[in-house]
Design a protein around this motif. Structure first.
Motif, PDB file in Angstrom:
ATOM      1  N   GLY A 159      -1.774  51.976  57.596  1.00 29.72           N
ATOM      2  CA  GLY A 159      -1.279  53.180  58.238  1.00 29.72           C
ATOM      3  C   GLY A 159       0.236  53.206  58.304  1.00 29.72           C
ATOM      4  N   ILE A 160       0.768  54.292  58.847  1.00 32.62           N
ATOM      5  CA  ILE A 160       2.212  54.426  59.005  1.00 32.62           C
ATOM      6  C   ILE A 160       2.726  53.307  59.908  1.00 32.62           C
ATOM      7  CG2 ILE A 160       4.045  55.907  59.907  1.00 32.62           C
ATOM      8  CD1 ILE A 160       2.280  58.301  59.240  1.00 32.62           C
ATOM      9  N   GLY A 161       3.761  52.596  59.441  1.00 29.17           N
ATOM     10  CA  GLY A 161       4.340  51.518  60.229  1.00 29.17           C
ATOM     11  C   GLY A 161       3.531  50.243  60.250  1.00 29.17           C
ATOM     12  N   SER A 162       2.554  50.123  59.348  1.00 28.91           N
ATOM     13  CA  SER A 162       1.694  48.930  59.347  1.00 28.91           C
ATOM     14  C   SER A 162       2.342  47.737  58.668  1.00 28.91           C
ATOM     15  CB  SER A 162       0.366  49.249  58.639  1.00 28.91           C
ATOM     16  OG  SER A 162       0.596  49.548  57.273  1.00 28.91           O
ATOM     17  N   HIS A 172      -4.237  46.457  55.859  1.00 27.75           N
ATOM     18  CA  HIS A 172      -3.358  46.260  57.011  1.00 27.75           C
ATOM     19  C   HIS A 172      -3.816  47.134  58.175  1.00 27.75           C
ATOM     20  CE1 HIS A 172      -0.458  43.688  54.986  1.00 27.75           C
ATOM     21  NE2 HIS A 172      -0.490  44.504  53.935  1.00 27.75           N
ATOM     22  N   ALA A 173      -3.029  47.118  59.240  1.00 30.41           N
ATOM     23  CA  ALA A 173      -3.364  47.908  60.426  1.00 30.41           C
ATOM     24  C   ALA A 173      -3.555  49.370  60.042  1.00 30.41           C
ATOM     25  CB  ALA A 173      -2.254  47.780  61.469  1.00 30.41           C
ATOM     26  N   ASN A 174      -4.612  49.963  60.557  1.00 30.70           N
ATOM     27  CA  ASN A 174      -4.950  51.330  60.166  1.00 30.70           C
ATOM     28  C   ASN A 174      -5.751  51.993  61.277  1.00 30.70           C
ATOM     29  OD1 ASN A 174      -5.342  53.632  58.534  1.00 30.70           O
ATOM     30  ND2 ASN A 174      -5.515  52.353  56.703  1.00 30.70           N
ATOM     31  N   ALA A 175      -5.469  53.264  61.491  1.00 33.36           N
ATOM     32  CA  ALA A 175      -6.215  54.031  62.492  1.00 33.36           C
ATOM     33  C   ALA A 175      -7.189  55.001  61.850  1.00 33.36           C
ATOM     34  CB  ALA A 175      -5.244  54.800  63.400  1.00 33.36           C
ATOM     35  N   ASP A 176      -7.336  54.923  60.520  1.00 27.96           N
ATOM     36  CA  ASP A 176      -8.264  55.815  59.832  1.00 27.96           C
ATOM     37  C   ASP A 176      -9.664  55.210  59.825  1.00 27.96           C
ATOM     38  OD1 ASP A 176      -8.811  58.177  58.000  1.00 27.96           O
ATOM     39  OD2 ASP A 176      -9.445  56.502  56.735  1.00 27.96           O
ATOM     40  N   ILE A 177     -10.605  55.921  60.406  1.00 23.57           N
ATOM     41  CA  ILE A 177     -11.965  55.405  60.576  1.00 23.57           C
ATOM     42  C   ILE A 177     -12.623  55.140  59.225  1.00 23.57           C
ATOM     43  CG2 ILE A 177     -14.260  55.948  61.457  1.00 23.57           C
ATOM     44  CD1 ILE A 177     -12.894  57.598  63.651  1.00 23.57           C
ATOM     45  N   LYS A 210     -21.495  42.566  60.891  1.00 22.41           N
ATOM     46  CA  LYS A 210     -20.291  42.648  60.063  1.00 22.41           C
ATOM     47  C   LYS A 210     -19.343  41.507  60.412  1.00 22.41           C
ATOM     48  CE  LYS A 210     -20.318  47.630  59.198  1.00 22.41           C
ATOM     49  NZ  LYS A 210     -20.714  47.434  57.781  1.00 22.41           N
ATOM     50  N   MET A 211     -18.773  40.896  59.364  1.00 23.98           N
ATOM     51  CA  MET A 211     -17.847  39.791  59.595  1.00 23.98           C
ATOM     52  C   MET A 211     -16.536  40.280  60.208  1.00 23.98           C
ATOM     53  SD  MET A 211     -18.443  37.229  56.350  1.00 23.98           S
ATOM     54  CE  MET A 211     -18.710  38.473  55.096  1.00 23.98           C
ATOM     55  N   VAL A 212     -16.133  41.486  59.865  1.00 30.18           N
ATOM     56  CA  VAL A 212     -14.949  42.104  60.469  1.00 30.18           C
ATOM     57  C   VAL A 212     -15.343  43.511  60.889  1.00 30.18           C
ATOM     58  CG1 VAL A 212     -12.537  42.775  60.183  1.00 30.18           C
ATOM     59  CG2 VAL A 212     -13.414  40.763  58.976  1.00 30.18           C
ATOM     60  N   ARG A 213     -15.237  43.789  62.168  1.00 30.95           N
ATOM     61  CA  ARG A 213     -15.590  45.110  62.671  1.00 30.95           C
ATOM     62  C   ARG A 213     -14.502  46.133  62.284  1.00 30.95           C
ATOM     63  NH1 ARG A 213     -20.106  46.953  64.191  1.00 30.95           N
ATOM     64  NH2 ARG A 213     -18.983  48.361  65.606  1.00 30.95           N
ATOM     65  N   PRO A 214     -14.873  47.401  62.028  1.00 25.85           N
ATOM     66  CA  PRO A 214     -13.866  48.411  61.662  1.00 25.85           C
ATOM     67  C   PRO A 214     -12.733  48.532  62.678  1.00 25.85           C
ATOM     68  CG  PRO A 214     -16.080  49.251  61.245  1.00 25.85           C
ATOM     69  CD  PRO A 214     -16.246  47.941  61.964  1.00 25.85           C
ATOM     70  N   GLU A 215     -13.062  48.415  63.968  1.00 26.63           N
ATOM     71  CA  GLU A 215     -12.030  48.594  64.993  1.00 26.63           C
ATOM     72  C   GLU A 215     -11.026  47.438  65.019  1.00 26.63           C
ATOM     73  OE1 GLU A 215     -15.854  47.125  67.038  1.00 26.63           O
ATOM     74  OE2 GLU A 215     -15.273  48.606  65.518  1.00 26.63           O
ATOM     75  N   GLU A 216     -11.345  46.316  64.376  1.00 24.62           N
ATOM     76  CA  GLU A 216     -10.427  45.189  64.379  1.00 24.62           C
ATOM     77  C   GLU A 216      -9.157  45.484  63.579  1.00 24.62           C
ATOM     78  OE1 GLU A 216     -10.372  40.446  63.177  1.00 24.62           O
ATOM     79  OE2 GLU A 216     -12.282  41.432  63.628  1.00 24.62           O
ATOM     80  N   PHE A 217      -9.267  46.364  62.575  1.00 27.65           N
ATOM     81  CA  PHE A 217      -8.103  46.665  61.746  1.00 27.65           C
ATOM     82  C   PHE A 217      -7.019  47.410  62.526  1.00 27.65           C
ATOM     83  CE2 PHE A 217     -11.637  46.202  58.805  1.00 27.65           C
ATOM     84  CZ  PHE A 217     -11.113  45.339  57.865  1.00 27.65           C
ATOM     85  N   VAL A 218      -7.408  48.108  63.559  1.00 28.05           N
ATOM     86  CA  VAL A 218      -6.436  48.880  64.331  1.00 28.05           C
ATOM     87  C   VAL A 218      -5.394  47.967  64.974  1.00 28.05           C
ATOM     88  CG1 VAL A 218      -6.124  50.513  66.234  1.00 28.05           C
ATOM     89  CG2 VAL A 218      -8.166  50.658  64.780  1.00 28.05           C
ATOM     90  N   GLY A 219      -5.802  46.764  65.386  1.00 30.75           N
ATOM     91  CA  GLY A 219      -4.918  45.887  66.139  1.00 30.75           C
ATOM     92  C   GLY A 219      -4.200  44.820  65.344  1.00 30.75           C
ATOM     93  N   LEU A 220      -4.207  44.877  64.014  1.00 30.27           N
ATOM     94  CA  LEU A 220      -3.527  43.860  63.217  1.00 30.27           C
ATOM     95  C   LEU A 220      -2.013  43.941  63.402  1.00 30.27           C
ATOM     96  CD1 LEU A 220      -5.540  44.105  59.859  1.00 30.27           C
ATOM     97  CD2 LEU A 220      -5.833  42.447  61.710  1.00 30.27           C
ATOM     98  N   LYS A 221      -1.350  42.820  63.271  1.00 31.55           N
ATOM     99  CA  LYS A 221       0.098  42.765  63.455  1.00 31.55           C
ATOM    100  C   LYS A 221       0.811  43.625  62.406  1.00 31.55           C
ATOM    101  CE  LYS A 221       0.501  38.233  65.663  1.00 31.55           C
ATOM    102  NZ  LYS A 221       1.128  36.892  65.577  1.00 31.55           N
ATOM    103  N   THR A 222       1.828  44.350  62.865  1.00 28.52           N
ATOM    104  CA  THR A 222       2.520  45.304  62.002  1.00 28.52           C
ATOM    105  C   THR A 222       3.972  44.928  61.726  1.00 28.52           C
ATOM    106  OG1 THR A 222       3.104  46.648  63.923  1.00 28.52           O
ATOM    107  CG2 THR A 222       1.057  47.207  62.775  1.00 28.52           C
ATOM    108  N   LYS A 235       6.164  39.419  61.336  1.00 28.43           N
ATOM    109  CA  LYS A 235       4.966  38.988  60.611  1.00 28.43           C
ATOM    110  C   LYS A 235       3.992  40.166  60.504  1.00 28.43           C
ATOM    111  CE  LYS A 235       6.113  34.629  60.151  1.00 28.43           C
ATOM    112  NZ  LYS A 235       7.433  34.657  60.797  1.00 28.43           N
ATOM    113  N   VAL A 236       3.442  40.356  59.316  1.00 25.88           N
ATOM    114  CA  VAL A 236       2.478  41.418  59.040  1.00 25.88           C
ATOM    115  C   VAL A 236       1.162  40.779  58.623  1.00 25.88           C
ATOM    116  CG1 VAL A 236       1.941  43.421  57.591  1.00 25.88           C
ATOM    117  CG2 VAL A 236       4.303  42.993  58.287  1.00 25.88           C
ATOM    118  N   VAL A 237       0.083  41.193  59.250  1.00 25.64           N
ATOM    119  CA  VAL A 237      -1.232  40.623  58.939  1.00 25.64           C
ATOM    120  C   VAL A 237      -2.061  41.642  58.161  1.00 25.64           C
ATOM    121  CG1 VAL A 237      -3.412  39.778  59.887  1.00 25.64           C
ATOM    122  CG2 VAL A 237      -1.236  39.085  60.914  1.00 25.64           C
ATOM    123  N   GLY A 238      -2.729  41.153  57.142  1.00 24.50           N
ATOM    124  CA  GLY A 238      -3.648  41.987  56.378  1.00 24.50           C
ATOM    125  C   GLY A 238      -4.841  41.179  55.921  1.00 24.50           C
TER     126      GLY A 238
END
Length: 522
Positions: free
Chosen positions: A49-52, A422-427, A467-479, A487-490
């Motif tokens: 997402g923007i700023g990810s 990376h961090a994303n708010a798109d469902i 699921k090994m990684v839940r969809p909502e987990e991507f929202v909180g990744l380091k940006t 540090k940026v996590v993906g």
């Protein structure tokens, strides 16, 4: 989640062996995971997402590694700051002298039509039309892939082909200005009769001049052919027999007959409404390309470089016509150059020159065209490392509209072997990432307690597929940025390779301060 850092490859000369590591990703209790040149040429898709931090994190790390290892490449630009970004990365890796920036005010030029005209291995007119068609198709929004769309595309292709062939037959070359002028002056007579300009020599239009010049050239060829026959032999041939021999011996004569039939039979039988739509579609596209800076940079002057320079000399070509500044014309010119570049990379002999090259597009949704999936299917054997960066799947859907656009987008993305989320708010994008990473069985314990008739307790253990990684987990990744120590996590998903965990995915940390060390390349 326990993210690990993406580190540099070893500092000795990596060369261009496909199994040479580009990234060394630390693994718990074992040797690092090696992400290699082979993985690179299987393609990379980065979502965020923007700023990810997708551009300043994983994107920057990959770009620096490609540059440090001697890759040539093509960079398409959507934002105005991308030129400075690549200048800085080339400086850090000692590649400044390899940088070719195509932009207003610079001396670098590439004449697209001149370059295409050097390809004599196949139909020259068809090659030119294919390039123009690819750009027109990519720049138009298609409603749903209905039958009407197929008609308009076929009709437009026929008009373009015959205009190009007329120019080639008359002058032996094609220029953008000539195409536009001939297209603007095509005969329009609903009755299908020759227009007055065919017989009136005053005030010839560009079309008239081209048609008369072509006809005169063919007449000379016919005359020269007849001179080869003794007069006695000519007397024994009927008109039909002579015409048949001329048709077989003079390809230009057949082309002239086809052109005459098209312009004065086929084209003139179209209704005025249909004809107007075709004319305005073609003229509008050509008019846009005639405007500067695109005309000056990509059509008017002799070329100062070629796509082949990317693998023979390791050049990095940056087409600095960012979409945010030049809008549709900048996008169309970049798609056109991209398509020509892709074709040049596909036909090269990698046994003679094995240098990997990269195709780089941030905000990649702007630069898609119909042949991308076909191109990507052979990119590995051509040693082309595609890197597409975009915010989310809906961005692709919006730029690859039409029937089954979602299936077409996911089919294309499926050809890219490595994906970084990376961090994303798109469902939808997060759900796609979670589905791609997959599911695994986890052990769950359930407790039951009862006090009726006395206290009792029991526990049951079962295996549950989650699921090994839940969809909502991507929202909180380091940006990245100061709050995250830059540090940026993906989540990195690699096709065909497993991390130490036994899975194809891993949470990886990319440093925004990462600098690739210069490495010897050959």
């Amino acid at each position: 989640m326990n993210p690990t850092h993406a580190l540099a490859g070893s500092q000795h000369e990596l060369g261009w062996n496909l199994d040479s590591p580009l990234l060394q990703i630390p693994e718990e209790g074992g040797k690092p995971f090696a992400w290699t040149i082979r993985n690179a040429v299987e393609g990379v898709q980065v979502f965020g997402g923007i700023g990810s931090g997708k551009t300043s994190g994983s994107g920057r790390v990959l770009a620096l590694k490609y540059l440090a290892n001697g890759f040539g490449g093509l960079v398409l630009t959507a934002k105005t700051d991308e030129k400075a970004h690549w200048q800085e990365m080339c400086r850090l890796t000692g590649r400044t002298d390899d940088l070719i920036i195509v932009e207003p005010g610079q001396l670098n030029r590439f004449n697209m039509l001149e370059y295409i005209s050097t390809d004599r291995d196949s139909s020259l007119a068809q090659n030119i039309v294919q390039v123009l068609h690819t750009v027109i198709s990519a720049s138009q929004e298609k409603s749903s892939g209905k039958q009407e769309d197929a008609f308009w595309e076929t009709a437009l292709d026929m008009v373009m082909f015959n205009i190009v062939d007329l120019c080639l037959l008359a002058y032996g070359k094609v220029t953008l200005q000539l195409l536009h002028d001939v297209a603007q002056a095509m005969p329009q007579n609903p009755d299908g009769q020759p227009t007055p300009s065919r017989t009136d020599k005053k005030d010839y239009s560009a079309y008239d001049r081209a048609f008369i010049t072509a006809q005169q050239k063919v007449d000379r060829l016919v005359e020269e052919f007849r001179k080869r026959f003794p007069a006695a032999d000519l007397q024994h041939l009927t008109d039909g027999e002579l015409t048949q021999q001329e048709d077989e011996a003079i390809p230009e004569l057949r082309r002239m007959q086809q052109l005459d039939n098209f312009f004065f039979e086929v084209l003139n039988k179209l209704s005025s409404k249909t004809r107007s739509i075709i004319d305005f579609s073609l003229l509008g596209f050509l008019y846009g390309l005639l405007q500067d800076p695109c005309n000056t940079l990509l059509f008017r002057h002799a070329s100062t470089f070629t796509p082949e320079d990317c693998y023979t000399k390791g050049k990095i070509v940056v087409i600095n016509l960012p979409v945010k500044k030049y809008h549709a014309v900048g996008r169309d010119c970049q798609i056109m150059f991209k398509y020509i570049w892709q074709r040049a990379m596909e036909i090269r002999d990698t046994h003679h020159n094995g240098r990997p090259v990269f195709l780089w597009a941030d905000e990649a949704q702007h630069f898609l065209h119909a042949h991308d999936a076909e191109y990507q299917a052979t990119a590995r054997s051509s040693r082309i490392a595609t890197v597409y960066i975009s915010q989310n799947l809906p961005n692709y859907y919006a730029n690859m509209s039409g029937e089954r656009s979602a299936h077409r987008v996911k089919s294309f993305i499926g050809t890219l072997g490595t994906k970084i989320f990376h961090a994303n708010a798109d469902i939808e994008t997060n759900t796609y990432a979670a589905d791609l990473i997959g599911e695994a069985y986890t052990e769950e314990t359930q407790s039951a307690k009862s006090v009726a008739g006395g206290f009792s307790a029991s526990e049951t253990t079962s295996w549950v597929l989650r699921k090994m990684v839940r969809p909502e987990e991507f929202v909180g990744l380091k940006t990245g940025g100061p709050d995250n120590d830059y540090k940026v996590v993906g989540y990195m998903h690699v096709q065909g390779k497993r991390f130490a965990s036994g899975f194809n995915h891993k949470a990886v940390t990319f440093s925004q301060h990462y600098v690739a060390l210069n490495q010897a390349t050959r």
